[in-house]
Design a protein around this motif. Structure first.
Motif, PDB file in Angstrom:
ATOM      1  N   ALA A   1       7.442  -4.087 -13.709  1.00  0.00           N
ATOM      2  CA  ALA A   1       8.334  -4.367 -12.578  1.00  0.00           C
ATOM      3  C   ALA A   1       8.462  -3.146 -11.672  1.00  0.00           C
ATOM      4  CB  ALA A   1       9.706  -4.783 -13.100  1.00  0.00           C
ATOM      5  N   ASP A   2       8.551  -1.975 -12.268  1.00  0.00           N
ATOM      6  CA  ASP A   2       8.659  -0.738 -11.492  1.00  0.00           C
ATOM      7  C   ASP A   2       7.397  -0.508 -10.677  1.00  0.00           C
ATOM      8  OD1 ASP A   2       9.556   1.659 -10.482  1.00  0.00           O
ATOM      9  OD2 ASP A   2       9.121   2.812 -12.290  1.00  0.00           O
ATOM     10  N   ILE A   3       6.240  -0.728 -11.295  1.00  0.00           N
ATOM     11  CA  ILE A   3       4.977  -0.540 -10.595  1.00  0.00           C
ATOM     12  C   ILE A   3       4.849  -1.529  -9.442  1.00  0.00           C
ATOM     13  CG2 ILE A   3       2.472  -0.752 -10.822  1.00  0.00           C
ATOM     14  CD1 ILE A   3       2.744   0.362 -13.653  1.00  0.00           C
ATOM     15  N   SER A   4       5.235  -2.778  -9.687  1.00  0.00           N
ATOM     16  CA  SER A   4       5.144  -3.791  -8.647  1.00  0.00           C
ATOM     17  C   SER A   4       5.993  -3.433  -7.441  1.00  0.00           C
ATOM     18  CB  SER A   4       5.584  -5.152  -9.208  1.00  0.00           C
ATOM     19  OG  SER A   4       5.497  -6.160  -8.220  1.00  0.00           O
ATOM     20  N   GLU A   5       7.149  -2.814  -7.687  1.00  0.00           N
ATOM     21  CA  GLU A   5       8.084  -2.505  -6.600  1.00  0.00           C
ATOM     22  C   GLU A   5       7.815  -1.160  -5.941  1.00  0.00           C
ATOM     23  OE1 GLU A   5      12.930  -2.090  -5.891  1.00  0.00           O
ATOM     24  OE2 GLU A   5      12.127  -2.785  -7.815  1.00  0.00           O
ATOM     25  N   ASN A   6       7.362  -0.201  -6.717  1.00  0.00           N
ATOM     26  CA  ASN A   6       7.324   1.184  -6.220  1.00  0.00           C
ATOM     27  C   ASN A   6       5.948   1.829  -6.204  1.00  0.00           C
ATOM     28  OD1 ASN A   6      10.234   1.565  -5.799  1.00  0.00           O
ATOM     29  ND2 ASN A   6      10.353   1.334  -8.023  1.00  0.00           N
ATOM     30  N   TYR A   7       4.917   1.087  -6.527  1.00  0.00           N
ATOM     31  CA  TYR A   7       3.560   1.622  -6.505  1.00  0.00           C
ATOM     32  C   TYR A   7       2.706   0.867  -5.484  1.00  0.00           C
ATOM     33  CZ  TYR A   7       3.944   4.606 -10.679  1.00  0.00           C
ATOM     34  OH  TYR A   7       4.287   5.585 -11.573  1.00  0.00           O
ATOM     35  N   VAL A   8       1.579   1.471  -5.146  1.00  0.00           N
ATOM     36  CA  VAL A   8       0.621   0.831  -4.257  1.00  0.00           C
ATOM     37  C   VAL A   8      -0.777   1.184  -4.757  1.00  0.00           C
ATOM     38  CG1 VAL A   8       0.509   2.792  -2.655  1.00  0.00           C
ATOM     39  CG2 VAL A   8      -0.028   0.497  -1.827  1.00  0.00           C
ATOM     40  N   ARG A   9      -1.725   0.280  -4.565  1.00  0.00           N
ATOM     41  CA  ARG A   9      -3.117   0.552  -4.948  1.00  0.00           C
ATOM     42  C   ARG A   9      -3.984   0.470  -3.702  1.00  0.00           C
ATOM     43  NH1 ARG A   9      -7.907  -1.988  -7.760  1.00  0.00           N
ATOM     44  NH2 ARG A   9      -7.065  -4.059  -7.287  1.00  0.00           N
ATOM     45  N   VAL A  10      -4.752   1.521  -3.465  1.00  0.00           N
ATOM     46  CA  VAL A  10      -5.578   1.568  -2.254  1.00  0.00           C
ATOM     47  C   VAL A  10      -6.949   2.142  -2.578  1.00  0.00           C
ATOM     48  CG1 VAL A  10      -3.552   1.938  -0.799  1.00  0.00           C
ATOM     49  CG2 VAL A  10      -4.916   3.902  -1.520  1.00  0.00           C
ATOM     50  N   TYR A  11      -7.868   1.839  -1.680  1.00  0.00           N
ATOM     51  CA  TYR A  11      -9.181   2.484  -1.646  1.00  0.00           C
ATOM     52  C   TYR A  11      -9.280   3.151  -0.291  1.00  0.00           C
ATOM     53  CZ  TYR A  11     -14.225   3.055  -2.318  1.00  0.00           C
ATOM     54  OH  TYR A  11     -15.482   3.581  -2.482  1.00  0.00           O
ATOM     55  N   HIS A  12      -9.989   4.280  -0.219  1.00  0.00           N
ATOM     56  CA  HIS A  12     -10.059   4.917   1.088  1.00  0.00           C
ATOM     57  C   HIS A  12     -11.394   5.613   1.307  1.00  0.00           C
ATOM     58  CE1 HIS A  12      -9.334   9.458   0.536  1.00  0.00           C
ATOM     59  NE2 HIS A  12      -9.604   8.982  -0.650  1.00  0.00           N
ATOM     60  N   LEU A  13     -11.684   5.826   2.563  1.00  0.00           N
ATOM     61  CA  LEU A  13     -12.857   6.575   2.991  1.00  0.00           C
ATOM     62  C   LEU A  13     -12.360   7.817   3.711  1.00  0.00           C
ATOM     63  CD1 LEU A  13     -15.953   5.113   4.862  1.00  0.00           C
ATOM     64  CD2 LEU A  13     -14.917   7.263   5.564  1.00  0.00           C
ATOM     65  N   LEU A  14     -12.815   8.976   3.275  1.00  0.00           N
ATOM     66  CA  LEU A  14     -12.399  10.235   3.882  1.00  0.00           C
ATOM     67  C   LEU A  14     -13.565  10.891   4.593  1.00  0.00           C
ATOM     68  CD1 LEU A  14     -10.549  12.761   4.282  1.00  0.00           C
ATOM     69  CD2 LEU A  14     -11.384  13.546   2.044  1.00  0.00           C
ATOM     70  N   ILE A  15     -13.351  11.255   5.854  1.00  0.00           N
ATOM     71  CA  ILE A  15     -14.259  12.132   6.570  1.00  0.00           C
ATOM     72  C   ILE A  15     -13.520  13.458   6.726  1.00  0.00           C
ATOM     73  CG2 ILE A  15     -15.572  12.551   8.687  1.00  0.00           C
ATOM     74  CD1 ILE A  15     -16.602  10.188   7.077  1.00  0.00           C
TER      75      ILE A  15
ATOM     76  N   GLN B   1      -2.503  -5.390  -6.658  1.00  0.00           N
ATOM     77  CA  GLN B   1      -2.230  -4.535  -7.798  1.00  0.00           C
ATOM     78  C   GLN B   1      -1.619  -5.222  -9.011  1.00  0.00           C
ATOM     79  OE1 GLN B   1       0.364  -2.047  -5.385  1.00  0.00           O
ATOM     80  NE2 GLN B   1       1.999  -2.257  -6.915  1.00  0.00           N
ATOM     81  N   ASP B   2      -0.884  -6.313  -8.842  1.00  0.00           N
ATOM     82  CA  ASP B   2      -0.224  -6.939 -10.002  1.00  0.00           C
ATOM     83  C   ASP B   2      -1.237  -7.427 -11.028  1.00  0.00           C
ATOM     84  OD1 ASP B   2       2.231  -6.406  -8.939  1.00  0.00           O
ATOM     85  OD2 ASP B   2       2.541  -8.398  -8.089  1.00  0.00           O
ATOM     86  N   GLU B   3      -2.254  -8.131 -10.564  1.00  0.00           N
ATOM     87  CA  GLU B   3      -3.278  -8.618 -11.485  1.00  0.00           C
ATOM     88  C   GLU B   3      -4.048  -7.447 -12.101  1.00  0.00           C
ATOM     89  OE1 GLU B   3      -7.325 -11.378 -11.367  1.00  0.00           O
ATOM     90  OE2 GLU B   3      -5.773 -11.617  -9.816  1.00  0.00           O
ATOM     91  N   TYR B   4      -4.304  -6.450 -11.271  1.00  0.00           N
ATOM     92  CA  TYR B   4      -5.002  -5.256 -11.766  1.00  0.00           C
ATOM     93  C   TYR B   4      -4.203  -4.593 -12.878  1.00  0.00           C
ATOM     94  CZ  TYR B   4      -6.653  -0.438 -11.909  1.00  0.00           C
ATOM     95  OH  TYR B   4      -7.107   0.785 -12.329  1.00  0.00           O
ATOM     96  N   VAL B   5      -2.904  -4.460 -12.694  1.00  0.00           N
ATOM     97  CA  VAL B   5      -2.050  -3.824 -13.705  1.00  0.00           C
ATOM     98  C   VAL B   5      -2.087  -4.608 -15.010  1.00  0.00           C
ATOM     99  CG1 VAL B   5       0.347  -3.288 -14.315  1.00  0.00           C
ATOM    100  CG2 VAL B   5      -0.539  -2.665 -12.057  1.00  0.00           C
ATOM    101  N   ASN B   6      -2.010  -5.916 -14.922  1.00  0.00           N
ATOM    102  CA  ASN B   6      -2.049  -6.737 -16.129  1.00  0.00           C
ATOM    103  C   ASN B   6      -3.367  -6.579 -16.880  1.00  0.00           C
ATOM    104  OD1 ASN B   6       0.545  -7.913 -16.008  1.00  0.00           O
ATOM    105  ND2 ASN B   6      -0.150  -9.427 -14.509  1.00  0.00           N
ATOM    106  N   GLU B   7      -4.466  -6.503 -16.138  1.00  0.00           N
ATOM    107  CA  GLU B   7      -5.781  -6.421 -16.758  1.00  0.00           C
ATOM    108  C   GLU B   7      -6.057  -5.037 -17.358  1.00  0.00           C
ATOM    109  OE1 GLU B   7      -8.597  -7.544 -13.812  1.00  0.00           O
ATOM    110  OE2 GLU B   7      -8.079  -9.683 -13.881  1.00  0.00           O
ATOM    111  N   HIS B   8      -5.418  -4.022 -16.809  1.00  0.00           N
ATOM    112  CA  HIS B   8      -5.681  -2.645 -17.256  1.00  0.00           C
ATOM    113  C   HIS B   8      -4.398  -1.974 -17.744  1.00  0.00           C
ATOM    114  CE1 HIS B   8      -8.766  -3.640 -14.228  1.00  0.00           C
ATOM    115  NE2 HIS B   8      -9.577  -2.866 -14.927  1.00  0.00           N
TER     116      HIS B   8
END
Length: 379
Positions: free
Chosen positions: A215-229, A331-338
């Protein structure tokens, strides 16, 4: 490894807290993220594994030109009620300087750096106290098994030598005592005990149930991918040898703008581009991205990430490291799977955050001996 360096290695790991259970500090990575400084296994060390020994010096303290009687082990600083005596302070002082290649020549060329060096030593001493500070705050004590572990670690150190005399001479040559060695080992064991009681054991006091964590992760976390130059993306490449830093940064920004346009019009794939032209090695072969909460990334990156909806791609996000293009992931499904992996990361994040806060709030008081230190005071 030389047996003397074996002892030095253990002490460096303990006194400088470079290889404690988890990190206490935060530092910026090249990709703009912020991570714990000391996240490494307990078996590591910052000491050189070569055969060159650090020069042994007879312990001494000189204040106002007068030698201080150190037989009583006078207190140098107090950290939240925890005294740091001369032998412990000296150890961190001497071997921090040695491990960083700092010599008296530096103070002669730039004496104004000495107060900054002392701040670093105080900070290093402060970090070694995290276990005691947590134990004091939450009324945690060493167990019988902890005491056995301390005794075993101490016995293992002496067992590295063929005789007690050789062991004692090695300690003397290193400018330390068995009492100091035992105190530093105790610090580490107490830090591990506090971690287990509060965060990592079977029923940790400060970590909720698995459902609470999700519940804490769902409310207060974010999952991202990024490209850095990065700002120095073109540095050292053929054709850019004569470019100034400003010109290199402008070229990198132009590339970032062109890359964003390519992604937005569907001609480019952010995952492929991040692995071919991107400057964050953490994105290579990693489409799962970063899962993080507040305070773990540099502010512009964090703010942009939390502002995105799932599947949305940001515009250019500028940080001190360059220009980022960010896509927010589910992220919710990802958290459950991992979850096992995620839970471990979550616990470590909480530990690091809480310890950082505790250290920041802990008052340090100095004694007259510390206040009058000069570059020539400690040997």
């Amino acid at each position: 490894m030389n047996k003397l360096l074996r002892i030095i290695s253990v002490l460096l790991a303990l006194a400088l807290s470079m290889t404690m259970l988890f990190g206490c500090g935060s530092s910026a990575n090249d990709d703009g993220t912020v991570s714990g400084d000391n996240q490494s296994d307990n078996g590591g060390s910052t000491a050189d594994d070569g055969d060159d020994e650090i020069e042994a010096l007879e312990p001494s303290l000189t204040i106002d030109g007068e030698a201080v009687d150190i037989s009583s082990n006078p207190v140098m600083i107090n950290i939240g009620g925890i005294d740091i005596p001369f032998d412990e302070f000296r150890y961190v002082y001497i071997y921090y300087a040695a491990s960083r290649g700092i010599s008296s020549d530096l103070w002669e060329s730039d004496p104004d750096l000495f107060p900054t060096f002392l701040e670093i030593i105080v900070s290093a001493c402060k970090e070694t106290c995290y276990g005691e500070l947590l134990a004091n705050k939450y009324n945690i004590s060493l167990t019988d098994s902890d005491m056995d572990e301390i005794a075993l670690n101490l016995a293992n150190e002496s067992a590295q030598f063929e005789s007690q005399e050789e062991y004692e001479q090695a300690l003397k040559d290193a400018g330390i005592t068995e009492d100091l060695l035992e105190r530093l080992i105790t610090k580490q064991v107490l830090g591990n005990r506090a971690y287990l009681e509060l965060y990592g054991g079977e029923n940790p006091q400060l970590i909720g149930s698995d459902e609470d964590i999700k519940a804490d992760i769902s409310e207060n976390y974010v999952r991202v991918y990024h490209l850095l130059i990065s700002a120095d993306h073109f540095y050292g490449l053929e054709g850019y040898e004569d470019y100034t830093d400003e010109q290199l940064a402008q070229e990198a920004k132009t590339l970032a703008e062109e890359t964003l346009a390519s992604i937005q019009n569907g001609d480019g794939d952010i995952y492929e581009l991040a692995q071919t032209i991107g400057d964050d090695p953490g994105m290579i072969d990693n489409e799962e991205g970063y899962l993080f909460t507040y305070g773990m990334m540099v502010e512009p990156f964090e703010k942009a990430s939390f502002a995105l909806g799932v599947g949305d791609v940001s515009g250019l996000v500028e940080t001190d490291y360059g220009w980022h293009i960010i896509i927010r992931l589910e992220q919710d499904e990802y958290v459950n799977e991992h979850f096992e992996e995620v839970r471990e990361t979550y616990v470590n994040d909480r530990f690091n955050s809480d310890v950082n806060t505790l250290l920041a709030e802990t008052e340090v008081t100095t004694t007259e001996y510390f206040d009058k230190l000069t570059p020539d005071s400690i040997t």
